[in-house]
Design a protein around this motif. Structure first.
Motif, mmCIF file in Angstrom:
data_model
loop_
_atom_site.group_PDB
_atom_site.id
_atom_site.type_symbol
_atom_site.label_atom_id
_atom_site.label_comp_id
_atom_site.label_asym_id
_atom_site.label_seq_id
_atom_site.Cartn_x
_atom_site.Cartn_y
_atom_site.Cartn_z
ATOM 1 N N UNK A 695 0.815 -1.216 0.000
ATOM 2 C CA UNK A 695 0.000 0.000 0.000
ATOM 3 C C UNK A 695 0.850 1.268 0.000
ATOM 4 N N UNK A 696 2.147 1.150 0.283
ATOM 5 C CA UNK A 696 2.997 2.338 0.360
ATOM 6 C C UNK A 696 3.281 2.940 -1.004
ATOM 7 N N UNK A 697 3.456 2.082 -2.010
ATOM 8 C CA UNK A 697 3.781 2.542 -3.362
ATOM 9 C C UNK A 697 2.914 1.784 -4.354
ATOM 10 N N UNK A 698 2.246 2.506 -5.218
ATOM 11 C CA UNK A 698 1.455 1.903 -6.289
ATOM 12 C C UNK A 698 2.391 1.596 -7.450
ATOM 13 N N UNK A 699 2.798 0.325 -7.557
ATOM 14 C CA UNK A 699 3.770 -0.048 -8.585
ATOM 15 C C UNK A 699 3.195 0.119 -9.980
ATOM 16 N N UNK A 700 1.903 -0.052 -10.126
ATOM 17 C CA UNK A 700 1.292 0.142 -11.441
ATOM 18 C C UNK A 700 1.382 1.594 -11.885
ATOM 19 N N UNK A 701 1.288 2.518 -10.931
ATOM 20 C CA UNK A 701 1.373 3.938 -11.240
ATOM 21 C C UNK A 701 2.816 4.426 -11.293
ATOM 22 N N UNK A 702 3.659 3.816 -10.456
ATOM 23 C CA UNK A 702 5.070 4.193 -10.401
ATOM 24 C C UNK A 702 5.927 2.940 -10.601
ATOM 25 N N UNK A 703 5.987 2.415 -11.833
ATOM 26 C CA UNK A 703 6.674 1.132 -12.068
ATOM 27 C C UNK A 703 8.176 1.176 -11.822
ATOM 28 N N UNK A 704 8.769 2.358 -11.825
ATOM 29 C CA UNK A 704 10.218 2.460 -11.625
ATOM 30 C C UNK A 704 10.607 2.468 -10.143
ATOM 31 N N UNK A 705 9.633 2.685 -9.266
ATOM 32 C CA UNK A 705 9.931 2.783 -7.832
ATOM 33 C C UNK A 705 9.864 1.395 -7.187
ATOM 34 N N UNK A 706 10.758 0.537 -7.600
ATOM 35 C CA UNK A 706 10.812 -0.821 -7.063
ATOM 36 C C UNK A 706 12.191 -1.061 -6.455
ATOM 37 N N UNK A 707 12.216 -1.796 -5.355
ATOM 38 C CA UNK A 707 13.473 -2.141 -4.712
ATOM 39 C C UNK A 707 14.118 -3.336 -5.378
ATOM 40 N N UNK A 708 15.395 -3.518 -5.094
ATOM 41 C CA UNK A 708 16.130 -4.631 -5.692
ATOM 42 C C UNK A 708 16.272 -5.806 -4.741
ATOM 43 N N UNK A 709 15.666 -5.711 -3.536
ATOM 44 C CA UNK A 709 15.789 -6.799 -2.581
ATOM 45 C C UNK A 709 17.146 -6.798 -1.917
ATOM 46 N N UNK A 710 17.575 -7.960 -1.473
ATOM 47 C CA UNK A 710 18.854 -8.078 -0.789
ATOM 48 C C UNK A 710 19.401 -9.476 -0.897
ATOM 49 N N UNK A 711 20.530 -9.711 -0.231
ATOM 50 C CA UNK A 711 21.162 -11.018 -0.344
ATOM 51 C C UNK A 711 22.078 -11.308 0.828
ATOM 52 N N UNK A 712 22.798 -12.430 0.713
ATOM 53 C CA UNK A 712 23.670 -12.904 1.784
ATOM 54 C C UNK A 712 24.807 -13.690 1.168
ATOM 55 N N UNK A 713 25.793 -14.015 1.973
ATOM 56 C CA UNK A 713 26.949 -14.761 1.498
ATOM 57 C C UNK A 713 26.668 -16.245 1.406
ATOM 58 N N UNK A 714 27.561 -16.991 0.762
ATOM 59 C CA UNK A 714 27.371 -18.446 0.639
ATOM 60 C C UNK A 714 27.478 -19.128 1.990
ATOM 61 N N UNK A 715 26.675 -20.159 2.193
ATOM 62 C CA UNK A 715 26.675 -20.884 3.464
ATOM 63 C C UNK A 715 27.753 -21.962 3.467
ATOM 64 N N UNK A 716 27.904 -22.657 2.338
ATOM 65 C CA UNK A 716 28.902 -23.725 2.222
ATOM 66 C C UNK A 716 30.066 -23.247 1.354
ATOM 67 N N UNK A 717 31.263 -23.777 1.644
ATOM 68 C CA UNK A 717 32.448 -23.374 0.883
ATOM 69 C C UNK A 717 32.340 -23.744 -0.582
ATOM 70 N N UNK A 718 31.618 -24.815 -0.880
ATOM 71 C CA UNK A 718 31.486 -25.272 -2.264
ATOM 72 C C UNK A 718 30.027 -25.221 -2.723
ATOM 73 N N UNK A 719 29.271 -24.258 -2.181
ATOM 74 C CA UNK A 719 27.860 -24.154 -2.536
ATOM 75 C C UNK A 719 27.478 -22.751 -2.955
ATOM 76 N N UNK A 720 26.165 -22.554 -3.106
ATOM 77 C CA UNK A 720 25.614 -21.275 -3.539
ATOM 78 C C UNK A 720 24.647 -20.730 -2.498
ATOM 79 N N UNK A 721 24.612 -19.408 -2.404
ATOM 80 C CA UNK A 721 23.564 -18.718 -1.676
ATOM 81 C C UNK A 721 22.736 -17.929 -2.668
ATOM 82 N N UNK A 722 21.431 -18.115 -2.655
ATOM 83 C CA UNK A 722 20.563 -17.449 -3.624
ATOM 84 C C UNK A 722 19.406 -16.777 -2.893
ATOM 85 N N UNK A 723 19.328 -15.459 -3.048
ATOM 86 C CA UNK A 723 18.182 -14.707 -2.547
ATOM 87 C C UNK A 723 17.455 -14.117 -3.743
ATOM 88 N N UNK A 724 16.129 -14.066 -3.675
ATOM 89 C CA UNK A 724 15.368 -13.533 -4.805
ATOM 90 C C UNK A 724 14.164 -12.762 -4.299
#
Length: 789
Positions: A695-724
């Motif tokens: 309700x804070x931002x009407x994305x349909x009216x302001x499609x450019x006002x979107x965040x990119x989210x966030x992320x974190x480091x890999x958990x395992x030395x030979x693995x991947x960390x994926x945030x979406x």
């Protein structure tokens, strides 16, 4: 010396005829306004505390009950069944009261007791209703009659205009799953990852644990669930986070990015001024409990626990030799700013009010204009928070417990939060292929000495106007920081705004004292510890292979048209990408929240299921048809959704097994099964960043006002960390991390596999979608012909 003169509150001179006292009217005015503000704040907090304390009733309902009870005195009806008369006879000092006074007072006391009883009855009725989770297992878009009745009752007992903490007393406790269910689901989760021999061995270990040790451990866990508000959260915070002795930078801390496409102003000080002011507004509403309660988006009625939000501000992780502690303070009125190796203390209040954005901009610009050099050892001081915890804890005891070092460290640890004014621009740039990668690494670890990783969060401001947050993980999970960040960005862009020149709006009060430079006296030995922590942290930071990827071929809109869960769609795409990248399946961690329960945090969804494996193998089998693949996809997606729902409703696997392990360590019980479970590596760790306040931002009216989210480091030395994060209807942003030191992983390569997996799964639905489109167009053409004729 002008600022020093303004800081003097009064002057006095001793003369032969007496003492001449001169008071500063400005200081007296500020003291008066500060006192008024403090009492006003206490009054509002008391009022909102009462409102939340009696919820779902209201204070006015007490008056209604009292009036109703008093009216019975005049019509000579006793609804109390003699209790009012009993109270009247046992009143202290009754001999000094008239008969009428005693009757009135007795009726008021009985009415108050009845009112409190009704409050508890309403509260526990609501708690019983919220303990029902059958609605979550129903098919999307189909609501049974029982769920409709339940939803109506929840709305009826939820009261009106709830505050942030109104529902806390009505939230149910997290239930303890049965050992049989947990072991059964655990064995089911590892079946696709083990060959027959290893699975049989694990089955023997599990059955032996269930038959010999589990019942005793379970009894203690059930006892804790009755006594504590949550049987998991305190142990999870202590043993997963605070007792870890390794660096928290990269390994624990996470980050949140700014708006993806929009930069409201390119003036660094102005953007920081608006954002900090918005954070102060958020904190004021948080302290007063005035934010709306967080509700589950699925129904918009089910409340979620808000306990973690209490520690957003003025919170620091304090290092210890064996374990850290989380220190949370209240009502601190400053922040600490880091710029080019110097630390500055900035007061956030003047005259009993927040500094205005324009005033904050001026203060930050003063810091940016300061050309003084760092003191010896000051430049990399914050690297202590990036390295191993034990050296930092020992250095803190030895060098920071007295003198100017203690005062300066206290200023940092008691600050509302930590702000870094960076000197290198960052942010998403469509013209640069790796701009998100650089941006993410800057937020995650920076230079290893320009973020205070122990603070609840470090706000990071870049010279081009971009912002970001690095958050410590022990005190709360990502959705808590995300809730605050959504409010701040919306307030910054749509409520505060900027002038045409890019400055903060409002007048500038140049009479504010300059920011206070923190002083340090760091001996050579301390500087050696700082340098060692820095080198250790830099080795970790240099090893982080990061790739940010914007997937804009399609998004939530198309996935929903395929009548499947967007999260399940992405998780199965990740399984397909993982197999194509590594040619083997692995134990997969997906974070799910348990905040429908009091003090709930997270649970694990083990996304690599037998159904997911069968689907992936079919996708890689040239002989399989799309119809077969689609059938297997739907079966795997349904399985994933069911597991996610079980995790949300307290029937997950991993937190239960974790707590059983902690009990076994307390009791000295050795369990090979629990040891094996807790030692298994999560080579693929995933998490979705939720959008909570649409309700804070009407994305349909302001499609450019979107965040990119966030992320974190890999958990395992030979693995991947994926945030979406699923943004709007047509964009999904992936944050992928791994380690350069692993020859088997490559974050960019994994991003390409995700892209191809998403597109390949979409292809399975194309015949259906095309058929629907053809039928729609045919019907439309027929309708037009009929109308024409």
């Amino acid at each position: 010396m002008a600022e020093a003169h303004q800081a003097v509150g009064f002057q006095f001179t001793v003369r032969p005829d007496g003492v001449d006292v001169k008071l500063s009217q400005e200081v007296i005015k500020n003291i008066y306004l500060s006192g008024v503000t403090a009492w006003k704040k206490r009054a509002i907090q008391f009022k909102n505390g009462v409102l939340a304390g009696v919820y779902p009733a209201s204070p006015s309902s007490w008056l209604i009950v009292v009036i109703a009870m008093m009216s019975t005195l005049y019509i000579r009806i006793d609804p109390s069944l003699g209790m009012i008369d009993a109270i009247k006879e046992n009143l202290p000092q009754r001999d000094y009261m008239s008969v009428q006074t005693r009757a009135v007072l007795s009726a008021i006391l009985f009415a108050t007791g009845l009112w409190l009883f009704l409050i508890f009855l309403l509260r526990y009725t609501l708690k019983a209703l919220l303990s029902y989770h059958g609605w979550i297992f129903e098919s999307h878009g189909r609501m049974s009659t029982s769920t409709k009745v339940w939803l109506t009752l929840v709305k009826m007992f939820s009261g009106r205009r709830p505050l942030l903490y109104s529902f806390q007393a009505s939230l149910p406790r997290l239930p303890v799953p049965s050992v049989d269910d947990t072991i059964h689901r655990y064995l089911e989760s590892v079946r696709p990852l083990l060959d027959n021999e290893k699975f049989n061995q694990m089955e023997i270990l599990a059955n032996d644990f269930r038959d010999s040790k589990a019942a005793r451990l379970q009894r203690y866990l059930v006892l804790k669930s009755w006594w504590a508000t949550n049987y998991v959260s305190d142990w999870w915070e202590e043993y997963i986070y605070l007792r870890s002795r390794g660096p928290i930078m990269v390994n624990s801390n996470f980050y949140v990015m700014d708006l993806l496409y929009i930069t409201p102003t390119h003036r660094q000080a102005a953007r920081a001024g608006n954002v900090v002011h918005a954070m102060l507004q958020y904190r004021r509403k948080l302290e007063r409990g005035e934010h709306a309660p967080v509700l589950l988006r699925a129904l918009g009625t089910v409340p979620m626990c808000s306990t973690q939000m209490e520690r957003i501000f003025n919170t620091t992780r304090i290092p210890g030799i064996e374990t850290d502690i989380v220190q949370h303070l209240t009502d601190r009125k400053h922040l600490v700013v880091y710029h080019k190796g110097r630390f500055f203390q900035v007061w956030l209040y003047t005259g009993g009010r927040h500094l205005l954005p324009s005033e904050l901009e001026m203060q930050f610009q003063r810091i940016l204009n300061d050309t003084s050099e760092p003191q010896p050892g000051e430049l990399k001081l914050a690297a202590l928070t990036a390295g191993n915890r034990v050296p930092w804890a020992r250095a803190r005891i030895q060098y920071f417990t007295q003198g100017v070092n203690k005062a300066s460290l206290d200023a940092i640890e008691s600050a509302a939060f930590f702000l870094t004014l960076d000197d290198e621009p960052q942010g998403y740039d469509s013209a640069k292929s790796n701009s998100l990668d650089s941006y993410a690494k800057s937020l995650l670890h920076g230079k290893c000495y320009d973020r205070w990783f122990d603070k609840s969060f470090t706000l990071i401001s870049y010279p081009n106007g971009k912002m970001g947050v690095n958050a410590e993980h022990s005190w709360a999970d990502a959705p808590i920081v995300g809730h605050m960040w959504e409010y701040v960005l919306a307030t910054d862009c749509f409520h505060l705004g900027y002038t045409e020149e890019g400055h903060c709006k409002g007048d500038v009060n140049k009479g504010l004292p300059f920011p206070n430079r923190l002083q340090w006296q760091l001996p050579e030995e301390c500087q050696e510890v700082i340098e060692a922590s820095y080198l250790s942290a830099k080795q970790i930071a240099d090893d982080v292979d990061f790739h940010g990827y914007l997937f804009n071929e399609f998004g939530k809109g198309l996935i929903k048209k395929c009548r499947t869960s967007p999260d399940a769609f992405i998780q199965l795409a990740l399984q397909l990408a993982q197999f194509r990248d590594q040619r083997v399946f692995c134990l997969t961690y997906e974070s799910s929240m348990t905040r429908m329960f009091r003090d709930g945090r997270t649970e694990t969804v083990r996304s690599c299921t037998s159904e997911a494996v069968a689907f992936v193998r079919a996708m890689e089998d040239p002989g399989a048809t799309n119809a077969q693949r689609l059938a297997l996809f739907r079966k795997a997606a349904d399985k994933h959704q069911n597991m996610y729902r079980l995790a949300m409703t307290g029937s997950g696997i991993d937190r239960h097994l974790f707590c059983l392990y902690i009990v076994s360590k307390y009791l000295g019980v050795d369990s090979p099964f629990l040891k094996q479970v807790l030692s298994e590596p999560w080579k693929l760790s995933t998490s979705q960043t939720p959008q909570q306040q649409l309700n804070l931002v009407d994305i349909n009216k302001f499609p450019k006002y979107v965040g990119a989210g966030g992320g974190f480091g890999p958990v395992a030395d030979d693995g991947y960390g994926v945030s979406y994060i699923i943004i709007g209807e047509n964009l999904i942003t992936f944050h992928i991390s791994s380690k350069f030191s692993s020859p088997d992983t490559d974050s960019y390569r994994f991003g390409q596999h995700i892209q191809s997996a998403m597109l390949d799964i979409q292809e399975l639905f194309k015949p259906i979608n095309d058929k629907k489109t053809y039928l729609y167009c045919t019907l439309k053409r027929c309708l037009v012909l009929v109308m024409w004729e």
